[in-house]
Scaffold this motif. Sequence first.
Motif, PDB file in Angstrom:
ATOM      1  N   MET A  81       0.813  -1.194   0.000  1.00  0.00           N
ATOM      2  CA  MET A  81       0.000   0.000   0.000  1.00  0.00           C
ATOM      3  C   MET A  81       0.861   1.264   0.000  1.00  0.00           C
ATOM      4  N   ILE A  82       1.960   1.250   0.720  1.00  0.00           N
ATOM      5  CA  ILE A  82       2.796   2.446   0.787  1.00  0.00           C
ATOM      6  C   ILE A  82       3.343   2.798  -0.594  1.00  0.00           C
ATOM      7  N   ASP A  83       3.700   1.789  -1.375  1.00  0.00           N
ATOM      8  CA  ASP A  83       4.161   2.061  -2.738  1.00  0.00           C
ATOM      9  C   ASP A  83       3.071   2.722  -3.571  1.00  0.00           C
ATOM     10  N   GLN A  84       1.816   2.341  -3.352  1.00  0.00           N
ATOM     11  CA  GLN A  84       0.693   2.943  -4.075  1.00  0.00           C
ATOM     12  C   GLN A  84       0.503   4.409  -3.677  1.00  0.00           C
ATOM     13  N   VAL A  85       0.611   4.699  -2.388  1.00  0.00           N
ATOM     14  CA  VAL A  85       0.493   6.086  -1.919  1.00  0.00           C
ATOM     15  C   VAL A  85       1.621   6.929  -2.503  1.00  0.00           C
ATOM     16  N   LYS A  86       2.832   6.399  -2.447  1.00  0.00           N
ATOM     17  CA  LYS A  86       3.995   7.129  -2.971  1.00  0.00           C
ATOM     18  C   LYS A  86       3.830   7.415  -4.461  1.00  0.00           C
ATOM     19  N   ALA A  87       3.397   6.433  -5.224  1.00  0.00           N
ATOM     20  CA  ALA A  87       3.193   6.620  -6.666  1.00  0.00           C
ATOM     21  C   ALA A  87       2.118   7.674  -6.933  1.00  0.00           C
ATOM     22  N   ALA A  88       1.046   7.650  -6.162  1.00  0.00           N
ATOM     23  CA  ALA A  88      -0.023   8.630  -6.349  1.00  0.00           C
ATOM     24  C   ALA A  88       0.457  10.043  -6.037  1.00  0.00           C
ATOM     25  N   VAL A  89       1.204  10.191  -4.948  1.00  0.00           N
ATOM     26  CA  VAL A  89       1.715  11.506  -4.546  1.00  0.00           C
ATOM     27  C   VAL A  89       2.717  12.030  -5.574  1.00  0.00           C
ATOM     28  N   GLU A  90       3.608  11.164  -6.020  1.00  0.00           N
ATOM     29  CA  GLU A  90       4.623  11.589  -6.983  1.00  0.00           C
ATOM     30  C   GLU A  90       4.031  11.850  -8.363  1.00  0.00           C
ATOM     31  N   GLY A  91       2.901  11.224  -8.665  1.00  0.00           N
ATOM     32  CA  GLY A  91       2.281  11.384  -9.973  1.00  0.00           C
ATOM     33  C   GLY A  91       1.292  12.521 -10.080  1.00  0.00           C
ATOM     34  N   CYS A  92       0.910  13.107  -8.969  1.00  0.00           N
ATOM     35  CA  CYS A  92      -0.112  14.149  -8.995  1.00  0.00           C
ATOM     36  C   CYS A  92       0.264  15.238  -7.991  1.00  0.00           C
ATOM     37  N   LYS A  93       0.799  16.326  -8.465  1.00  0.00           N
ATOM     38  CA  LYS A  93       1.303  17.378  -7.578  1.00  0.00           C
ATOM     39  C   LYS A  93       0.230  18.354  -7.112  1.00  0.00           C
ATOM     40  N   GLU A  94      -0.870  18.426  -7.852  1.00  0.00           N
ATOM     41  CA  GLU A  94      -1.995  19.284  -7.456  1.00  0.00           C
ATOM     42  C   GLU A  94      -3.291  18.549  -7.772  1.00  0.00           C
ATOM     43  N   TYR A  95      -4.255  18.655  -6.862  1.00  0.00           N
ATOM     44  CA  TYR A  95      -5.538  18.009  -7.090  1.00  0.00           C
ATOM     45  C   TYR A  95      -6.612  18.680  -6.248  1.00  0.00           C
ATOM     46  N   GLU A  96      -7.856  18.290  -6.490  1.00  0.00           N
ATOM     47  CA  GLU A  96      -8.991  18.802  -5.748  1.00  0.00           C
ATOM     48  C   GLU A  96      -9.549  17.679  -4.892  1.00  0.00           C
ATOM     49  N   ASP A  97      -9.809  17.983  -3.629  1.00  0.00           N
ATOM     50  CA  ASP A  97     -10.364  17.011  -2.689  1.00  0.00           C
ATOM     51  C   ASP A  97     -11.599  17.630  -2.048  1.00  0.00           C
ATOM     52  N   SER A  98     -12.766  17.163  -2.429  1.00  0.00           N
ATOM     53  CA  SER A  98     -14.038  17.696  -1.924  1.00  0.00           C
ATOM     54  C   SER A  98     -14.124  19.211  -2.124  1.00  0.00           C
ATOM     55  N   GLY A  99     -13.585  19.689  -3.226  1.00  0.00           N
ATOM     56  CA  GLY A  99     -13.603  21.112  -3.535  1.00  0.00           C
ATOM     57  C   GLY A  99     -12.393  21.878  -3.042  1.00  0.00           C
ATOM     58  N   ASP A 100     -11.679  21.339  -2.068  1.00  0.00           N
ATOM     59  CA  ASP A 100     -10.461  21.989  -1.568  1.00  0.00           C
ATOM     60  C   ASP A 100      -9.328  21.810  -2.580  1.00  0.00           C
ATOM     61  N   GLN A 101      -8.486  22.815  -2.710  1.00  0.00           N
ATOM     62  CA  GLN A 101      -7.329  22.739  -3.599  1.00  0.00           C
ATOM     63  C   GLN A 101      -6.123  22.272  -2.785  1.00  0.00           C
ATOM     64  N   VAL A 102      -5.495  21.182  -3.231  1.00  0.00           N
ATOM     65  CA  VAL A 102      -4.373  20.585  -2.519  1.00  0.00           C
ATOM     66  C   VAL A 102      -3.151  20.612  -3.425  1.00  0.00           C
ATOM     67  N   LYS A 103      -2.011  21.024  -2.857  1.00  0.00           N
ATOM     68  CA  LYS A 103      -0.754  21.063  -3.596  1.00  0.00           C
ATOM     69  C   LYS A 103       0.307  20.323  -2.796  1.00  0.00           C
ATOM     70  N   VAL A 104       0.906  19.314  -3.415  1.00  0.00           N
ATOM     71  CA  VAL A 104       1.970  18.553  -2.760  1.00  0.00           C
ATOM     72  C   VAL A 104       3.220  19.424  -2.713  1.00  0.00           C
ATOM     73  N   LEU A 105       3.811  19.555  -1.517  1.00  0.00           N
ATOM     74  CA  LEU A 105       4.998  20.404  -1.330  1.00  0.00           C
ATOM     75  C   LEU A 105       6.297  19.617  -1.404  1.00  0.00           C
ATOM     76  N   GLY A 106       6.254  18.349  -1.087  1.00  0.00           N
ATOM     77  CA  GLY A 106       7.466  17.548  -1.174  1.00  0.00           C
ATOM     78  C   GLY A 106       7.504  16.448  -0.142  1.00  0.00           C
ATOM     79  N   PRO A 107       8.497  15.574  -0.271  1.00  0.00           N
ATOM     80  CA  PRO A 107       8.608  14.429   0.636  1.00  0.00           C
ATOM     81  C   PRO A 107       9.132  14.822   2.011  1.00  0.00           C
TER      82      PRO A 107
END
Length: 101
Positions: A1-27
């Motif tokens: 599961m951790i590999d799946q989370v890591k792949a998702a985070v590394e593959g999508c730097k910005e997304y919308e979650d229930s209308g909120d804007q989320v931006k990944v800042l880094g590991p």
Amino acid sequence: MIDQVKAAVEGCKEYEDSGDQVKVLGPVELPRYPRTEARFGFCYSTTPADGGEAYIACDAYIARDHVVSSVTVVRGDDQESSRLGVLFVGALAAEALAKVV
């Protein structure tokens, strides 16, 4: 599961979650916790859709055998405080995980 989370985070730097804007800042470099097999951490900023105050949070995922522990720390708008917080709480989660699995 951790590999799946890591792949998702590394593959999508910005997304919308229930209308909120989320931006990944880094590991977050998590230490090798005793008696755990995998770990991954990252920080992100969230701007609420309802106009609420933006915040920065850091997540840690720690695994042993078939069990994954996830921790989220929110310390306002300061990435370094959230990063240090997730390191501290992540260590507690890893210790507990090692005791129950």
